[in-house]
Design an enzyme around this catalytic site. Sequence first.
Site, PDB file in Angstrom:
ATOM      1  CG  HIS A 154      -5.019  -8.215   4.305  1.00 47.37           C
ATOM      2  ND1 HIS A 154      -5.103  -7.368   3.221  1.00 47.37           N
ATOM      3  CD2 HIS A 154      -6.295  -8.595   4.587  1.00 47.37           C
ATOM      4  CE1 HIS A 154      -6.390  -7.266   2.856  1.00 47.37           C
ATOM      5  NE2 HIS A 154      -7.123  -7.993   3.668  1.00 47.37           N
ATOM      6  CG  ASN A 165      -5.277  -7.345  -0.884  1.00 46.37           C
ATOM      7  OD1 ASN A 165      -4.390  -7.277  -0.023  1.00 46.37           O
ATOM      8  ND2 ASN A 165      -6.370  -6.611  -0.825  1.00 46.37           N
ATOM      9  CG  HIS A 166      -4.280  -3.164  -2.111  1.00 44.63           C
ATOM     10  ND1 HIS A 166      -5.470  -2.855  -2.724  1.00 44.63           N
ATOM     11  CD2 HIS A 166      -4.562  -3.234  -0.787  1.00 44.63           C
ATOM     12  CE1 HIS A 166      -6.419  -2.740  -1.808  1.00 44.63           C
ATOM     13  NE2 HIS A 166      -5.894  -2.976  -0.630  1.00 44.63           N
ATOM     14  CG  HIS A 174      -1.192  -9.657   2.305  1.00 44.13           C
ATOM     15  ND1 HIS A 174      -0.626  -8.650   3.030  1.00 44.13           N
ATOM     16  CD2 HIS A 174      -2.234  -9.107   1.654  1.00 44.13           C
ATOM     17  CE1 HIS A 174      -1.285  -7.527   2.834  1.00 44.13           C
ATOM     18  NE2 HIS A 174      -2.284  -7.781   1.997  1.00 44.13           N
ATOM     19  CG  ASN A 205      -2.099  -0.917   1.048  1.00 46.15           C
ATOM     20  OD1 ASN A 205      -2.716  -0.926  -0.010  1.00 46.15           O
ATOM     21  ND2 ASN A 205      -2.394  -1.704   2.058  1.00 46.15           N
TER      22      ASN A 205
HETATM   23 FE   LIG Z   1      -3.759  -6.282   1.837  1.00 50.84          FE
END
Ligand SMILES: [Fe+2]
Length: 257
Positions: free
Chosen positions: A176, A67-68, A151, A40
């Site tokens: 996460h 996930n990002h 994560h 992030n």
């Molecule tokens: Fe995440």
Amino acid sequence: MRILALGDLLAPVSVDYLCRTLPSLRRELSLDFVAVNGENASFLGGIGPDPALRLLECGADVITGGNHTLQTRAIYPLLEENPRILRPINFPSEAPGYGSALIEVGAHRVLVLNAMGTAFMEPTLDSPYPYLEKALSRYEGQYSVSILDLHAEATGEKLALAHTFDGRIGAIYGTHTHIPTADEQILPRGTGYISDIGCTAPSGGIMGVRTDVICHRFRTKTPMPYKPAEGPVVAEGILLDMDEATNRCRSITRVKV
Ligand SMILES: [Fe+2]
């Protein structure tokens, strides 16, 4: 080997903070290795090439993802070229980048693994188990210490995976959720474990985001653009003391800087 792992880096202000503090932190804590979850760094939108390279220059040895990570297309070439920038190992093989790396630390090598859980996560990936098994076979005998950034959202999923790989991966830590858990422990076969190490983010908000934005979104169910919180940056993570001879964790301690 003393390893510092820092939780999800949120927003450019956190990158600036780490670049200012990591060099002195490495000296003060006698660190041999630093892993940062950077998914992030560009504020809920992945990580761009500039912050990634700056973090590696200022004292991070590896940047893990989540996930990002793949939301920023500009990072794709670096994910292919630079083994110190990872994305979760269980993304489809067509996705750019890799989820494992062997990194030299003095006379030793650290195997860094990065995987994503499947419970309550978007995108929904394959089970991480076969991917991790394959990586452990591939690198067998080539490293002294191994760590896994897992994560994932669900603590039960993280604990189950950690017990499955207990004694085979030296330390397994969750990222996460942005909230550190108080369950740091050494599992029966020597793996250091914690469900979540927290985040490296501006304080004073909700998980690094401005309080009014999050409250508005929950209360009204209508959109409002995310904005970073405005307090001083706080870096949360863990300090691992790893035995290079056995790949066992001697101690795992929560840190907050
Ligand atoms: Fe995440």
